[in-house]
Design a protein around this motif. Structure first.
Motif, short mmCIF file in Angstrom:
data_model
loop_
_atom_site.label_atom_id
_atom_site.label_comp_id
_atom_site.label_asym_id
_atom_site.label_seq_id
_atom_site.Cartn_x
_atom_site.Cartn_y
_atom_site.Cartn_z
N ALA A 126 2.26 -5.02 1.59
CA ALA A 126 1.84 -5.88 2.70
C ALA A 126 0.47 -6.49 2.43
N LEU A 127 -0.42 -5.74 1.77
CA LEU A 127 -1.75 -6.27 1.47
C LEU A 127 -1.68 -7.43 0.50
N PHE A 128 -0.93 -7.27 -0.61
CA PHE A 128 -0.85 -8.34 -1.61
C PHE A 128 -0.07 -9.54 -1.08
N ARG A 129 0.92 -9.28 -0.21
CA ARG A 129 1.64 -10.40 0.40
C ARG A 129 0.71 -11.19 1.32
N ALA A 130 -0.14 -10.48 2.06
CA ALA A 130 -1.08 -11.15 2.95
C ALA A 130 -2.12 -11.94 2.16
N LEU A 131 -2.57 -11.38 1.04
CA LEU A 131 -3.54 -12.11 0.20
C LEU A 131 -2.90 -13.34 -0.44
N LYS A 132 -1.62 -13.22 -0.80
CA LYS A 132 -0.92 -14.34 -1.43
C LYS A 132 -0.68 -15.47 -0.43
N THR A 133 -0.26 -15.10 0.77
CA THR A 133 0.07 -16.11 1.79
C THR A 133 -1.12 -16.45 2.70
N ARG A 134 -2.27 -15.79 2.43
CA ARG A 134 -3.49 -15.98 3.24
C ARG A 134 -3.25 -15.65 4.71
N GLY A 135 -2.48 -14.58 4.91
CA GLY A 135 -2.23 -14.11 6.28
C GLY A 135 -3.14 -12.95 6.63
N ASN A 136 -2.81 -12.27 7.72
CA ASN A 136 -3.60 -11.13 8.17
C ASN A 136 -3.29 -9.90 7.30
N THR A 137 -4.34 -9.24 6.85
CA THR A 137 -4.16 -8.03 6.03
C THR A 137 -3.76 -6.86 6.92
N PRO A 138 -3.05 -5.86 6.37
CA PRO A 138 -2.61 -4.71 7.20
C PRO A 138 -3.80 -3.88 7.68
N LYS A 139 -3.64 -3.28 8.85
CA LYS A 139 -4.71 -2.46 9.44
C LYS A 139 -4.58 -1.00 9.04
N TYR A 140 -3.39 -0.56 8.65
CA TYR A 140 -3.18 0.85 8.32
C TYR A 140 -1.99 0.99 7.39
N GLY A 141 -1.98 2.12 6.68
CA GLY A 141 -0.87 2.42 5.79
C GLY A 141 -0.21 3.73 6.20
N LEU A 142 -0.39 4.77 5.39
CA LEU A 142 0.21 6.07 5.68
C LEU A 142 -0.39 6.75 6.90
N ILE A 143 -1.66 6.44 7.21
CA ILE A 143 -2.30 7.10 8.36
C ILE A 143 -1.74 6.60 9.69
#
Length: 483
Positions: free
Chosen positions: A328-345
Motif C-alpha cells: 500500500a505504501l509503494f502504491r501510494a507513492l507511485k500514484t501520489r495518493g495517501n500513504t497508509p496510517k498503519y500496518g500490522l499494528i
C-alpha cells in the motif's frame, strides 16, 4: 619497486608469501593475471616466507571466527610480528579479506593483491608437505565445525521459534476454517438446521461427531449435547430440530467418513490452543514488554515480519507503524495518493477502540511505544514486563486524552517510575536465580558424595571377597584350628 608480502588464511593455517617482483600498474594487466594461473610462472613470482599450522581443530575454529568478525587473533598477530621484516617503514601486506585488512591497517599498510588468486588456486603446491587431499580434508572439517558453531550460537535462535510458531498459527487458522466449512457442507445435507443453531466451528464439529445419525437422537442424548454446547436451550433446540429436520437420509459409511474428518478438525483445534499457549510463553521469555504492550500475536507478527527482535529494535517508529503495509505504501507513492496510517499494528485493540479521526494519531503513538518496548527487550539483561505495563498505561492515557481531553502524565515521570520498579524486579529475579543455582550445586554435591560412598563400599566388598569371603571368616577358621 615495493616489497610486498601476501597473507593467505587457509583451514590448515596461516601462510605468508613474499612477492619477488611487484609493479602496481603491471599487476592489473590481464596477461599478468592469466600467468598467475600457471604454477610454474607463479613460483617465479611468489615464494613461501613462513607457514603457521593450526595446532588443533579448536584453534582453527577460533581463528576463522576471528577473521569472519574482522578481529586480529593473537596467533595471527604473533605470526606477522615474527615473520614480517622489521624496520622504520611500514610493511606492505596483501590481504584478501576486507574486514581483516581494516583491522590490520593500524600496524601495516594493507592492500588487495591479485596474487592472492594464484595462491588460493595452487596453495597445496606452494607449501611443502601439504597435499591437495590433506588441504581439502582440513577445509571440509573446518567448514563443518564453523557452520555448526554458527547454528549453535545463533543469537536469533529464540526469535526463530516465535517466527515459526506465528507462521504455523496463521496457517492453522486458515486450514481449520476451510475444514470446518467442509464439515458444515458435508453434514448439512443430513442435518441442515444445525448450522443456524450452532455458529462456532469447533462446537459444530464436536456436535457432528456426537450426533451422527439425527434419527438416533433422544432425550437421553440431551445431557451430552449440553456438555458440548454449554447451553441447555441450544441443546433442547438441537433435539427438537432433529425430529422435524428436512435433511436427507445418510448411509453408515458416509457417517463414518464425516465423523473421522470431524475428529481431525477437533484435534487440529486443540493443537492450535496448545500452540497459542506455547507462543505466549515464548513471547513472555523473549519479548515480555512488547507482548504486554500490544499482545502476543501482534508482537510475534512484528518480530516475524522484521526477521528478528534485533532487526525490529533497529527500526524507527515510522517503519514499525507501517510494517506489513509495504504494498500500500509503494502504491501510494507511485500514484501520489495517501500513504497508509498503519500496518500490522492495526490488529491491536487500541486502534480498534479509537475514533475514526484519531486512528492515525494513536497508531503513530503506539508505534513509538512498540519501538521503545522492543529495544528494552532486545538489550536488557534481565527480561521483565514492567516497562510494557507502563507503556500500555501511557497508550490508555493517550486514548482518554483524545476522547475526554484529560492531560496524560509526562513520559519522563512514567519512565522514572518504571526504572525504579524494574530495578527492584530484576534484583528479585537475580536473587531467585542465585538461590536456585545454590540449590543445584548442593544437589550435585550430595550426588557426588553418595557416588563416592557407594564406590568406597564396593571397593571394601571386593577386598573382603579377595581375602576370603564374609567378615569374621578368619576368626571362624582360627577357632576350628584351635579345636
Amino acid at each position: 619497486m615495493v616489497l610486498l608480502h601476501v597473507l593467505f588464511e587457509h583451514a590448515a593455517g596461516y601462510a605468508l608469501f613474499a612477492v619477488k617482483e611487484v609493479e602496481e600498474i603491471g599487476m592489473l594487466l590481464p596477461q599478468v593475471e592469466e600467468s598467475l594461473l600457471n604454477v610454474g610462472k607463479l613460483n617465479s613470482v611468489v615464494k613461501l616466507a613462513a607457514f603457521f599450522p593450526f595446532k588443533s581443530a579448536q584453534s582453527a575454529l577460533e581463528n576463522i571466527n576471528a577473521i569472519s568478525e574482522g578481529v586480529v587473533h593473537a596467533d595471527l598477530k604473533l605470526f606477522l610480528e615474527t615473520n614480517l621484516p622489521s624496520g622504520k617503514k611500514k610493511n606492505l601486506l596483501g590481504v584478501a579479506d576486507g574486514k581483516l585488512g581494516a583491522a590490520l591497517q593500524e600496524d601495516l599498510l594493507c592492500c588487495d593483491s591479485s596474487v592472492s588468486l594464484g595462491v588460493r588456486l595452487h596453495f597445496s603446491s606452494l607449501v611443502k608437505g601439504l597435499t591437495a587431499l590433506a588441504a581439502s580434508k582440513a577445509q571440509l572439517g573446518l567448514g563443518h565445525s564453523y557452520s555448526r558453531a554458527k547454528v549453535k550460537f545463533n543469537v536469533n535462535r529464540a526469535d526463530n521459534m516465535i517466527i515459526q510458531s506465528i507462521a504455523l498459527l496463521d496457517q492453522l487458522d486458515k486450514d481449520i476454517n476451510t475444514f470446518s466449512m467442509r464439515v458444515r457442507e458435508w453434514y448439512g445435507y443430513h442435518f441442515p438446521e444445525l448450522i443456524k443453531i450452532v455458529s462456532e466451528n469447533a462446537t459444530y464439529c464436536k456436535l457432528a461427531k456426537l450426533i451422527g445419525n439425527r434419527k438416533e437422537l433422544s432425550e437421553e442424548s440431551l445431557e451430552a449435547l449440553e456438555e458440548v454446547t454449554m447451553d441447555g436451550a441450544k441443546a433442547q433446540a438441537i433435539l427438537e430440530a432433529s425430529r422435524s429436520s428436512m435433511g436427507m437420509d445418510i448411509s453408515p459409511i458416509d457417517l463414518i467418513n464425516i465423523e473421522s474428518f470431524s475428529s481431525r478438525v477437533i484435534s487440529l483445534t486443540s493443537y492450535r490452543l496448545e500452540l497459542q499457549e506455547y507462543l505466549r510463553s515464548k513471547m513472555s521469555q523473549v519479548a515480555p514488554n512488547l507482548s504486554t504492550l500490544i499482545g502476543d500475536v501482534v508482537g510475534a507478527r512484528l518480530i516475524s515480519h522484521a526477521g528478528s527482535l534485533t532487526n525490529l529494535a533497529k527500526y524507527p517508529a515510522s517503519t514499525v507503524q507501517i510494517l506489513g503495509a509495504e504494498k500500500a505504501l509503494f502504491r501510494a507513492l507511485k500514484t501520489r495518493g495517501n500513504t497508509p496510517k498503519y500496518g500490522l499494528i492495526f490488529h491491536s485493540t487500541f486502534i480498534g477502540r479509537a475514533a475514526a479521526k484519531n486512528k492515525g494519531r494513536i497508531s503513530r503513538y503506539l508505534a513509538n511505544k512498540c519501538t521503545i518496548a522492543s529495544r528494552i527487550d532486545c538489550f536488557s539483561e534481565v527480561p521483565t514486563s514492567v516497562f510494557g505495563d507502563k507503556l500500555r498505561d501511557q497508550v490508555e492515557e493517550r486514548l482518554a486524552f483524545y476522547e475526554t481531553g484529560e492531560t496524560p502524565r509526562k513520559n519522563l515521570d512514567v519512565m522514572k517510575e518504571a526504572v525504579a520498579e524494574a530495578s527492584e524486579v530484576a534484583a528479585e529475579i537475580k536473587r531467585k536465580l542465585e538461590k536456585k543455582e545454590r540449590k543445584k550445586k548442593k544437589r550435585e554435591k550430595r550426588k557426588l558424595e553418595a557416588l563416592s560412598t557407594a564406590e568406597g563400599e564396593e571397593e571394601e566388598e571386593e577386598e573382603e571377597v579377595k581375602t576370603g569371603g564374609e567378615p569374621g571368616s578368619c576368626v571362624s577358621v582360627v577357632c576350628l584350628l584351635g579345636r
